[in-house]
Design a protein around this motif. Structure first.
Motif, short mmCIF file in Angstrom:
data_model
loop_
_atom_site.label_atom_id
_atom_site.label_comp_id
_atom_site.label_asym_id
_atom_site.label_seq_id
_atom_site.Cartn_x
_atom_site.Cartn_y
_atom_site.Cartn_z
N LYS A 154 0.81 -1.21 0.00
CA LYS A 154 0.00 0.00 0.00
C LYS A 154 0.85 1.27 0.00
N GLU A 155 2.14 1.12 0.17
CA GLU A 155 3.04 2.27 0.17
C GLU A 155 4.33 1.91 -0.56
N THR A 156 5.06 2.93 -0.99
CA THR A 156 6.37 2.75 -1.62
C THR A 156 7.47 2.92 -0.56
N GLY A 157 8.45 2.03 -0.58
CA GLY A 157 9.53 2.14 0.39
C GLY A 157 10.35 0.87 0.47
N THR A 158 10.99 0.68 1.64
CA THR A 158 11.87 -0.46 1.87
C THR A 158 11.27 -1.34 2.97
N ILE A 159 11.29 -2.64 2.75
CA ILE A 159 10.78 -3.57 3.75
C ILE A 159 11.73 -3.55 4.94
N SER A 160 11.21 -3.11 6.09
CA SER A 160 12.05 -3.00 7.30
C SER A 160 11.86 -4.16 8.26
N ALA A 161 10.70 -4.84 8.17
CA ALA A 161 10.46 -5.98 9.08
C ALA A 161 9.32 -6.83 8.54
N VAL A 162 9.42 -8.11 8.82
CA VAL A 162 8.35 -9.06 8.52
C VAL A 162 8.10 -9.87 9.78
N ASP A 163 6.96 -9.64 10.42
CA ASP A 163 6.64 -10.29 11.69
C ASP A 163 5.31 -11.01 11.56
N GLY A 164 5.36 -12.30 11.28
CA GLY A 164 4.14 -13.07 11.13
C GLY A 164 3.35 -12.61 9.92
N LEU A 165 2.18 -12.03 10.17
CA LEU A 165 1.33 -11.53 9.10
C LEU A 165 1.49 -10.02 8.89
N LYS A 166 2.45 -9.41 9.59
CA LYS A 166 2.65 -7.97 9.48
C LYS A 166 3.91 -7.68 8.68
N VAL A 167 3.79 -6.74 7.74
CA VAL A 167 4.90 -6.30 6.91
C VAL A 167 5.10 -4.80 7.15
N SER A 168 6.31 -4.42 7.57
CA SER A 168 6.61 -3.00 7.84
C SER A 168 7.38 -2.41 6.66
N ILE A 169 6.91 -1.25 6.18
CA ILE A 169 7.52 -0.57 5.04
C ILE A 169 8.04 0.78 5.51
N LEU A 170 9.36 0.99 5.36
CA LEU A 170 9.97 2.27 5.70
C LEU A 170 9.87 3.21 4.51
N LYS A 171 9.10 4.28 4.67
CA LYS A 171 8.86 5.21 3.57
C LYS A 171 10.01 6.20 3.43
N GLU A 172 10.01 6.95 2.34
CA GLU A 172 11.09 7.89 2.05
C GLU A 172 11.16 9.02 3.06
N ASP A 173 10.05 9.39 3.69
CA ASP A 173 10.05 10.47 4.68
C ASP A 173 10.49 10.01 6.05
N GLY A 174 10.87 8.73 6.18
CA GLY A 174 11.36 8.20 7.45
C GLY A 174 10.32 7.54 8.31
N SER A 175 9.04 7.67 7.98
CA SER A 175 7.98 7.02 8.75
C SER A 175 7.83 5.56 8.34
N THR A 176 7.26 4.79 9.22
CA THR A 176 7.07 3.35 8.98
C THR A 176 5.58 3.05 8.84
N PHE A 177 5.27 2.32 7.81
CA PHE A 177 3.88 1.90 7.56
C PHE A 177 3.77 0.39 7.76
N GLU A 178 2.85 -0.02 8.62
CA GLU A 178 2.62 -1.44 8.89
C GLU A 178 1.40 -1.93 8.13
N GLN A 179 1.59 -2.96 7.40
CA GLN A 179 0.50 -3.57 6.63
C GLN A 179 0.33 -5.02 7.07
N GLU A 180 -0.90 -5.37 7.40
CA GLU A 180 -1.18 -6.73 7.87
C GLU A 180 -1.98 -7.49 6.82
N VAL A 181 -1.54 -8.69 6.49
CA VAL A 181 -2.25 -9.55 5.55
C VAL A 181 -3.09 -10.55 6.34
#
Length: 413
Positions: A355-382
Protein backbone atom coordinates in the motif's frame (compact mmCIF):
# COMPACT_ATOMS: atom_id res chain seq x y z
CA UNK A 1 -60.60 -32.86 33.17
CA UNK A 2 -60.40 -36.51 34.00
CA UNK A 3 -57.00 -37.99 34.57
CA UNK A 4 -57.27 -41.62 33.50
CA UNK A 5 -54.56 -43.87 34.92
CA UNK A 6 -54.74 -47.33 33.38
CA UNK A 7 -52.32 -50.05 34.34
CA UNK A 8 -52.44 -53.78 33.78
CA UNK A 9 -50.71 -56.23 36.07
CA UNK A 10 -52.98 -59.24 36.26
CA UNK A 11 -56.01 -57.06 36.86
CA UNK A 12 -56.91 -53.92 34.87
CA UNK A 13 -58.05 -51.16 37.20
CA UNK A 14 -59.37 -47.86 35.87
CA UNK A 15 -59.80 -44.92 38.22
CA UNK A 16 -61.31 -41.60 37.22
CA UNK A 17 -60.07 -38.69 39.34
CA UNK A 18 -61.47 -35.19 39.32
CA UNK A 19 -59.54 -33.86 42.31
CA UNK A 20 -58.17 -36.73 44.35
CA UNK A 21 -56.38 -36.40 47.72
CA UNK A 22 -52.63 -36.01 47.49
CA UNK A 23 -51.77 -39.45 48.88
CA UNK A 24 -54.05 -41.27 46.43
CA UNK A 25 -52.97 -39.15 43.45
CA UNK A 26 -49.28 -39.75 44.21
CA UNK A 27 -49.88 -43.46 44.53
CA UNK A 28 -51.69 -43.57 41.20
CA UNK A 29 -48.86 -41.65 39.51
CA UNK A 30 -46.32 -44.07 40.97
CA UNK A 31 -48.21 -47.07 39.55
CA UNK A 32 -48.92 -45.42 36.21
CA UNK A 33 -45.26 -44.58 35.66
CA UNK A 34 -46.11 -41.92 33.07
CA UNK A 35 -45.77 -38.11 33.21
CA UNK A 36 -48.86 -35.95 33.57
CA UNK A 37 -50.44 -35.15 30.22
CA UNK A 38 -49.90 -31.65 28.88
CA UNK A 39 -53.62 -30.95 28.59
CA UNK A 40 -53.93 -31.59 32.35
CA UNK A 41 -51.39 -28.86 33.06
CA UNK A 42 -53.20 -26.41 30.80
CA UNK A 43 -56.62 -26.80 32.41
CA UNK A 44 -57.92 -23.74 34.23
CA UNK A 45 -60.68 -25.42 36.33
CA UNK A 46 -60.70 -27.86 39.24
CA UNK A 47 -63.82 -29.45 40.66
CA UNK A 48 -63.77 -29.25 44.46
CA UNK A 49 -65.66 -32.49 44.90
CA UNK A 50 -63.92 -35.86 45.15
CA UNK A 51 -65.17 -38.76 43.12
CA UNK A 52 -63.60 -42.20 42.87
CA UNK A 53 -65.07 -44.88 40.64
CA UNK A 54 -63.83 -48.40 41.11
CA UNK A 55 -65.03 -51.92 40.42
CA UNK A 56 -67.74 -53.16 42.76
CA UNK A 57 -66.32 -54.50 46.00
CA UNK A 58 -62.99 -52.72 45.59
CA UNK A 59 -64.08 -49.85 47.84
CA UNK A 60 -66.96 -49.54 50.26
CA UNK A 61 -70.13 -48.12 48.73
CA UNK A 62 -70.18 -45.14 51.12
CA UNK A 63 -66.45 -44.47 50.98
CA UNK A 64 -66.71 -40.86 49.79
CA UNK A 65 -70.36 -40.11 50.28
CA UNK A 66 -71.52 -36.53 50.83
CA UNK A 67 -69.31 -34.34 53.06
CA UNK A 68 -66.55 -36.80 53.88
CA UNK A 69 -63.84 -35.46 56.13
CA UNK A 70 -60.20 -35.30 55.10
CA UNK A 71 -59.54 -38.13 57.56
CA UNK A 72 -62.01 -40.37 55.75
CA UNK A 73 -60.53 -39.43 52.38
CA UNK A 74 -57.06 -40.25 53.67
CA UNK A 75 -58.24 -43.60 54.99
CA UNK A 76 -59.81 -44.50 51.67
CA UNK A 77 -56.60 -43.40 49.92
CA UNK A 78 -54.58 -45.65 52.21
CA UNK A 79 -57.02 -48.53 51.57
CA UNK A 80 -56.68 -48.03 47.81
CA UNK A 81 -52.90 -47.93 48.13
CA UNK A 82 -52.82 -51.14 50.15
CA UNK A 83 -55.12 -52.92 47.70
CA UNK A 84 -53.15 -51.83 44.65
CA UNK A 85 -49.86 -52.76 46.33
CA UNK A 86 -51.17 -56.24 47.05
CA UNK A 87 -52.28 -56.68 43.45
CA UNK A 88 -48.92 -55.39 42.18
CA UNK A 89 -46.89 -57.69 44.48
CA UNK A 90 -49.01 -60.66 43.54
CA UNK A 91 -48.57 -59.89 39.85
CA UNK A 92 -44.84 -59.46 40.21
CA UNK A 93 -44.55 -62.70 42.14
CA UNK A 94 -46.51 -64.58 39.51
CA UNK A 95 -44.48 -63.03 36.71
CA UNK A 96 -41.18 -63.93 38.43
CA UNK A 97 -42.36 -67.53 38.80
CA UNK A 98 -43.34 -67.75 35.15
CA UNK A 99 -39.98 -66.31 34.03
CA UNK A 100 -38.07 -68.65 36.28
CA UNK A 101 -40.02 -71.58 34.87
CA UNK A 102 -39.15 -70.47 31.35
CA UNK A 103 -35.47 -70.31 32.21
CA UNK A 104 -35.33 -66.53 32.27
CA UNK A 105 -33.80 -64.34 34.93
CA UNK A 106 -36.42 -62.70 37.12
CA UNK A 107 -36.57 -58.90 36.97
CA UNK A 108 -37.60 -56.85 40.00
CA UNK A 109 -39.52 -53.66 39.26
CA UNK A 110 -39.32 -50.89 41.80
CA UNK A 111 -42.62 -49.57 43.17
CA UNK A 112 -41.08 -46.34 44.46
CA UNK A 113 -42.63 -43.13 43.20
CA UNK A 114 -40.89 -40.14 41.67
CA UNK A 115 -43.55 -37.91 43.30
CA UNK A 116 -42.67 -36.49 46.76
CA UNK A 117 -44.77 -38.05 49.49
CA UNK A 118 -45.28 -34.92 51.54
CA UNK A 119 -48.86 -33.82 51.99
CA UNK A 120 -48.11 -30.10 51.60
CA UNK A 121 -46.92 -30.12 48.03
CA UNK A 122 -50.36 -29.59 46.55
CA UNK A 123 -51.84 -30.99 43.39
CA UNK A 124 -49.62 -31.88 40.44
CA UNK A 125 -51.50 -29.44 38.27
CA UNK A 126 -50.80 -26.60 40.70
CA UNK A 127 -47.10 -27.40 40.66
CA UNK A 128 -47.03 -27.48 36.85
CA UNK A 129 -48.82 -24.14 36.66
CA UNK A 130 -46.32 -22.68 39.14
CA UNK A 131 -43.37 -23.99 37.11
CA UNK A 132 -44.83 -22.53 33.94
CA UNK A 133 -45.27 -19.17 35.67
CA UNK A 134 -41.65 -19.18 36.83
CA UNK A 135 -40.42 -19.98 33.32
CA UNK A 136 -42.60 -17.20 31.91
CA UNK A 137 -41.11 -14.67 34.37
CA UNK A 138 -37.61 -15.76 33.29
CA UNK A 139 -38.51 -15.08 29.60
CA UNK A 140 -38.03 -18.75 28.76
CA UNK A 141 -40.07 -19.87 25.71
CA UNK A 142 -42.93 -22.23 26.43
CA UNK A 143 -42.96 -25.87 25.39
CA UNK A 144 -45.47 -25.10 22.65
CA UNK A 145 -43.27 -22.31 21.23
CA UNK A 146 -40.22 -24.57 21.27
CA UNK A 147 -42.10 -27.37 19.53
CA UNK A 148 -43.40 -24.96 16.89
CA UNK A 149 -39.89 -23.61 16.29
CA UNK A 150 -38.51 -27.13 15.87
CA UNK A 151 -41.26 -28.00 13.39
CA UNK A 152 -40.42 -24.88 11.35
CA UNK A 153 -36.73 -25.81 11.31
CA UNK A 154 -37.54 -29.35 10.20
CA UNK A 155 -39.76 -28.09 7.39
CA UNK A 156 -37.09 -25.63 6.22
CA UNK A 157 -34.40 -28.31 6.33
CA UNK A 158 -36.51 -30.71 4.25
CA UNK A 159 -37.22 -27.98 1.71
CA UNK A 160 -33.59 -26.88 1.39
CA UNK A 161 -31.91 -30.26 1.43
CA UNK A 162 -34.39 -31.86 -0.93
CA UNK A 163 -34.03 -35.49 0.10
CA UNK A 164 -32.17 -37.82 2.39
CA UNK A 165 -29.41 -38.59 -0.09
CA UNK A 166 -28.81 -34.94 -0.86
CA UNK A 167 -28.80 -34.22 2.88
CA UNK A 168 -25.97 -36.69 3.38
CA UNK A 169 -24.02 -35.12 0.51
CA UNK A 170 -24.61 -31.62 1.91
CA UNK A 171 -23.54 -32.58 5.43
CA UNK A 172 -20.44 -34.39 4.24
CA UNK A 173 -19.33 -31.41 2.15
CA UNK A 174 -19.21 -28.88 4.99
CA UNK A 175 -16.13 -29.74 7.10
CA UNK A 176 -12.69 -29.32 5.61
CA UNK A 177 -13.75 -27.84 2.28
CA UNK A 178 -13.79 -24.44 0.58
CA UNK A 179 -17.40 -23.34 0.09
CA UNK A 180 -19.13 -21.63 -2.81
CA UNK A 181 -22.36 -20.24 -1.37
CA UNK A 182 -25.30 -19.39 -3.65
CA UNK A 183 -27.11 -18.35 -0.46
CA UNK A 184 -25.10 -15.09 -0.45
CA UNK A 185 -26.65 -14.11 -3.77
CA UNK A 186 -30.12 -15.22 -2.63
CA UNK A 187 -29.93 -12.99 0.44
CA UNK A 188 -28.61 -9.88 -1.29
CA UNK A 189 -30.08 -9.88 -4.81
CA UNK A 190 -33.74 -10.17 -5.67
CA UNK A 191 -32.76 -10.56 -9.32
CA UNK A 192 -29.57 -12.62 -9.75
CA UNK A 193 -28.92 -11.26 -13.25
CA UNK A 194 -28.50 -7.51 -13.70
CA UNK A 195 -29.38 -5.54 -16.89
CA UNK A 196 -25.81 -5.87 -18.17
CA UNK A 197 -26.16 -9.64 -18.15
CA UNK A 198 -23.75 -10.25 -15.29
CA UNK A 199 -24.88 -12.83 -12.73
CA UNK A 200 -24.59 -11.75 -9.08
CA UNK A 201 -22.03 -14.45 -8.22
CA UNK A 202 -19.40 -12.52 -10.22
CA UNK A 203 -19.55 -9.66 -7.71
CA UNK A 204 -17.74 -11.76 -5.09
CA UNK A 205 -15.92 -14.33 -7.23
CA UNK A 206 -13.64 -12.04 -9.19
CA UNK A 207 -11.59 -14.66 -11.02
CA UNK A 208 -13.00 -16.02 -14.27
CA UNK A 209 -13.19 -19.72 -15.10
CA UNK A 210 -15.09 -21.23 -18.01
CA UNK A 211 -18.03 -23.60 -17.72
CA UNK A 212 -19.70 -25.78 -20.33
CA UNK A 213 -23.48 -26.33 -20.67
CA UNK A 214 -25.29 -28.80 -22.90
CA UNK A 215 -29.02 -28.64 -23.70
CA UNK A 216 -31.30 -30.23 -26.30
CA UNK A 217 -32.15 -28.00 -29.25
CA UNK A 218 -35.87 -28.80 -29.15
CA UNK A 219 -38.24 -30.07 -26.46
CA UNK A 220 -41.94 -30.93 -26.41
CA UNK A 221 -44.48 -29.28 -24.08
CA UNK A 222 -44.85 -30.69 -20.55
CA UNK A 223 -41.73 -32.82 -20.97
CA UNK A 224 -38.80 -33.49 -18.65
CA UNK A 225 -35.34 -33.02 -20.12
CA UNK A 226 -31.89 -32.46 -18.66
CA UNK A 227 -29.25 -29.76 -18.78
CA UNK A 228 -25.65 -30.80 -18.12
CA UNK A 229 -23.37 -28.21 -16.49
CA UNK A 230 -19.65 -28.90 -16.37
CA UNK A 231 -17.51 -26.91 -13.89
CA UNK A 232 -14.00 -28.19 -14.66
CA UNK A 233 -11.08 -27.87 -12.25
CA UNK A 234 -8.35 -30.06 -10.76
CA UNK A 235 -10.30 -30.61 -7.57
CA UNK A 236 -8.10 -33.45 -6.32
CA UNK A 237 -4.90 -31.38 -6.67
CA UNK A 238 -5.84 -27.72 -6.21
CA UNK A 239 -6.40 -26.39 -2.68
CA UNK A 240 -7.52 -23.01 -1.38
CA UNK A 241 -7.26 -21.38 2.08
CA UNK A 242 -10.21 -21.47 4.44
CA UNK A 243 -10.94 -18.69 6.91
CA UNK A 244 -8.36 -19.84 9.48
CA UNK A 245 -5.59 -20.02 6.87
CA UNK A 246 -5.42 -23.80 6.46
CA UNK A 247 -5.83 -25.42 3.03
CA UNK A 248 -8.79 -27.51 1.89
CA UNK A 249 -10.37 -28.90 -1.26
CA UNK A 250 -12.78 -26.82 -3.32
CA UNK A 251 -16.54 -27.07 -3.43
CA UNK A 252 -18.63 -25.94 -6.38
CA UNK A 253 -22.06 -24.48 -7.04
CA UNK A 254 -24.29 -23.54 -9.97
CA UNK A 255 -27.24 -21.36 -10.92
CA UNK A 256 -29.73 -21.75 -13.78
CA UNK A 257 -31.97 -18.88 -14.92
CA UNK A 258 -34.82 -20.24 -17.04
CA UNK A 259 -37.69 -18.42 -18.83
CA UNK A 260 -40.98 -17.88 -17.08
CA UNK A 261 -43.02 -21.08 -16.83
CA UNK A 262 -40.00 -23.39 -16.96
CA UNK A 263 -39.15 -24.98 -13.65
CA UNK A 264 -37.37 -27.74 -11.80
CA UNK A 265 -38.85 -31.13 -12.64
CA UNK A 266 -40.88 -32.66 -9.76
CA UNK A 267 -39.32 -35.66 -8.04
CA UNK A 268 -42.28 -37.96 -8.61
CA UNK A 269 -41.90 -37.59 -12.38
CA UNK A 270 -38.15 -38.15 -12.61
CA UNK A 271 -37.09 -41.29 -14.51
CA UNK A 272 -34.87 -43.67 -12.55
CA UNK A 273 -32.02 -43.23 -15.01
CA UNK A 274 -32.10 -39.46 -14.54
CA UNK A 275 -32.18 -39.80 -10.75
CA UNK A 276 -29.11 -42.02 -10.90
CA UNK A 277 -27.32 -39.54 -13.12
CA UNK A 278 -27.98 -36.71 -10.63
CA UNK A 279 -26.03 -38.61 -7.92
CA UNK A 280 -28.13 -37.14 -5.14
CA UNK A 281 -27.58 -33.52 -6.16
CA UNK A 282 -30.22 -31.19 -4.68
CA UNK A 283 -31.48 -28.19 -6.66
CA UNK A 284 -33.61 -25.56 -4.94
CA UNK A 285 -35.61 -22.54 -6.18
CA UNK A 286 -33.81 -19.20 -5.92
CA UNK A 287 -36.84 -17.76 -4.10
CA UNK A 288 -40.58 -18.27 -3.75
CA UNK A 289 -41.17 -15.56 -6.33
CA UNK A 290 -38.62 -17.06 -8.78
CA UNK A 291 -39.37 -20.79 -9.24
CA UNK A 292 -37.83 -20.57 -12.73
CA UNK A 293 -34.41 -19.82 -11.17
CA UNK A 294 -32.69 -22.69 -9.35
CA UNK A 295 -29.38 -23.06 -7.49
CA UNK A 296 -27.26 -25.95 -6.24
CA UNK A 297 -24.35 -26.17 -3.85
CA UNK A 298 -22.04 -26.01 -2.13
CA UNK A 299 -21.20 -29.63 -2.97
CA UNK A 300 -17.87 -31.46 -3.30
CA UNK A 301 -16.28 -30.41 -6.59
CA UNK A 302 -14.53 -33.71 -7.17
CA UNK A 303 -17.89 -35.57 -7.15
CA UNK A 304 -20.04 -32.92 -8.84
CA UNK A 305 -17.71 -31.51 -11.46
CA UNK A 306 -20.56 -32.38 -13.85
CA UNK A 307 -24.02 -31.40 -12.61
CA UNK A 308 -27.32 -32.66 -14.03
CA UNK A 309 -30.36 -30.38 -13.87
CA UNK A 310 -33.82 -31.89 -14.61
CA UNK A 311 -36.13 -29.31 -16.20
CA UNK A 312 -39.88 -29.46 -16.87
CA UNK A 313 -41.01 -27.57 -19.96
CA UNK A 314 -44.33 -25.66 -19.80
CA UNK A 315 -47.41 -26.47 -21.84
CA UNK A 316 -48.65 -23.57 -24.03
CA UNK A 317 -51.96 -25.41 -24.48
CA UNK A 318 -52.81 -24.95 -20.79
CA UNK A 319 -51.03 -21.66 -20.03
CA UNK A 320 -51.99 -18.49 -21.88
CA UNK A 321 -48.73 -16.75 -20.93
CA UNK A 322 -46.53 -19.35 -22.67
CA UNK A 323 -46.00 -19.43 -26.42
CA UNK A 324 -44.24 -21.83 -28.74
CA UNK A 325 -40.91 -20.47 -29.92
CA UNK A 326 -37.28 -19.91 -28.94
CA UNK A 327 -36.25 -19.29 -25.33
CA UNK A 328 -33.08 -18.07 -23.61
CA UNK A 329 -31.40 -19.84 -20.71
CA UNK A 330 -28.59 -18.41 -18.55
CA UNK A 331 -26.21 -20.54 -16.49
CA UNK A 332 -23.47 -19.81 -13.99
CA UNK A 333 -20.96 -22.12 -12.33
CA UNK A 334 -18.42 -21.49 -9.60
CA UNK A 335 -15.67 -23.37 -7.85
CA UNK A 336 -13.90 -22.33 -4.67
CA UNK A 337 -14.21 -19.29 -2.40
CA UNK A 338 -14.75 -15.71 -3.42
CA UNK A 339 -12.46 -12.73 -2.95
CA UNK A 340 -15.07 -10.36 -1.49
CA UNK A 341 -17.73 -10.99 1.16
CA UNK A 342 -21.26 -9.59 0.68
CA UNK A 343 -20.47 -6.91 3.29
CA UNK A 344 -17.64 -5.67 1.05
CA UNK A 345 -14.68 -6.83 3.17
CA UNK A 346 -11.84 -8.79 1.63
CA UNK A 347 -11.40 -12.55 2.16
CA UNK A 348 -8.06 -14.26 2.72
CA UNK A 349 -8.37 -15.93 -0.70
CA UNK A 350 -6.58 -12.98 -2.25
CA UNK A 351 -3.17 -11.75 -3.33
CA UNK A 352 -2.08 -8.76 -1.26
CA UNK A 353 -0.21 -5.73 -2.61
CA UNK A 354 1.95 -3.07 -1.02
CA UNK A 355 0.00 0.00 0.00
CA UNK A 356 3.04 2.27 0.17
CA UNK A 357 6.37 2.75 -1.62
CA UNK A 358 9.53 2.14 0.39
CA UNK A 359 11.87 -0.46 1.87
CA UNK A 360 10.78 -3.57 3.75
CA UNK A 361 12.05 -3.00 7.30
CA UNK A 362 10.46 -5.98 9.08
CA UNK A 363 8.35 -9.06 8.52
CA UNK A 364 6.64 -10.29 11.69
CA UNK A 365 4.14 -13.07 11.13
CA UNK A 366 1.33 -11.53 9.10
CA UNK A 367 2.65 -7.97 9.48
CA UNK A 368 4.90 -6.30 6.91
CA UNK A 369 6.61 -3.00 7.84
CA UNK A 370 7.52 -0.57 5.04
CA UNK A 371 9.97 2.27 5.70
CA UNK A 372 8.86 5.21 3.57
CA UNK A 373 11.09 7.89 2.05
CA UNK A 374 10.05 10.47 4.68
CA UNK A 375 11.36 8.20 7.45
CA UNK A 376 7.98 7.02 8.75
CA UNK A 377 7.07 3.35 8.98
CA UNK A 378 3.88 1.90 7.56
CA UNK A 379 2.62 -1.44 8.89
CA UNK A 380 0.50 -3.57 6.63
CA UNK A 381 -1.18 -6.73 7.87
CA UNK A 382 -2.25 -9.55 5.55
CA UNK A 383 -4.89 -12.19 6.31
CA UNK A 384 -4.34 -15.76 7.59
CA UNK A 385 -2.92 -18.23 5.08
CA UNK A 386 -1.05 -15.63 3.02
CA UNK A 387 2.48 -16.51 1.90
CA UNK A 388 4.67 -13.41 2.10
CA UNK A 389 7.26 -13.23 -0.72
CA UNK A 390 9.14 -10.04 0.22
CA UNK A 391 12.20 -9.90 2.49
CA UNK A 392 13.74 -7.31 4.78
CA UNK A 393 15.71 -4.73 2.77
CA UNK A 394 13.80 -5.26 -0.43
CA UNK A 395 12.53 -2.20 -2.31
CA UNK A 396 8.82 -2.17 -3.17
CA UNK A 397 6.56 0.23 -4.96
CA UNK A 398 2.91 0.85 -4.26
CA UNK A 399 0.69 -1.96 -5.61
CA UNK A 400 3.62 -4.38 -5.94
CA UNK A 401 2.61 -7.93 -4.84
CA UNK A 402 3.90 -8.90 -1.40
CA UNK A 403 2.16 -12.34 -1.24
CA UNK A 404 1.37 -15.17 -3.60
CA UNK A 405 -2.07 -15.58 -5.17
CA UNK A 406 -3.81 -18.52 -3.43
CA UNK A 407 -6.95 -18.44 -5.58
CA UNK A 408 -7.30 -21.46 -7.89
CA UNK A 409 -11.06 -21.20 -8.40
CA UNK A 410 -13.36 -18.85 -10.27
CA UNK A 411 -16.80 -18.13 -11.71
CA UNK A 412 -18.04 -18.58 -15.24
CA UNK A 413 -21.39 -17.97 -16.97
Amino acid sequence: PELICSFRLDVLVTLSLLAAPDCLLETMLAFAGNPVRADTAQSQKLTPSVEVRAPQGFLASDAFAGGSSSLGAGAMGALATAGLSAVALRALSGRAKRQAAAGQKARLVSLSSSVPSTQSVGFVRDRLVACRAQLSEADVPSVEDADKHIEELEAAAKKLIGGAVAGVVFASSVPGSVEAYPIFAQQNYKEPRDPTGKIACANCHLAGKEIDVRLPQEVLPDTIFKATIEIPAKYNKRYQPVADGSKATMNCGAIAIMPQGWKLAPKDRLPKALKKEMKGLAWAPYSKEKPNIVVAGPVPGERYETMTLPILSPDPNTSKDIDFGKELFYFGGNRGRGQVYPEGNQSNNNQFFAKETGTISAVDGLKVSILKEDGSTFEQEVLPGAQIVVEVGEQVKKDDPITTNPNVGGFGQ
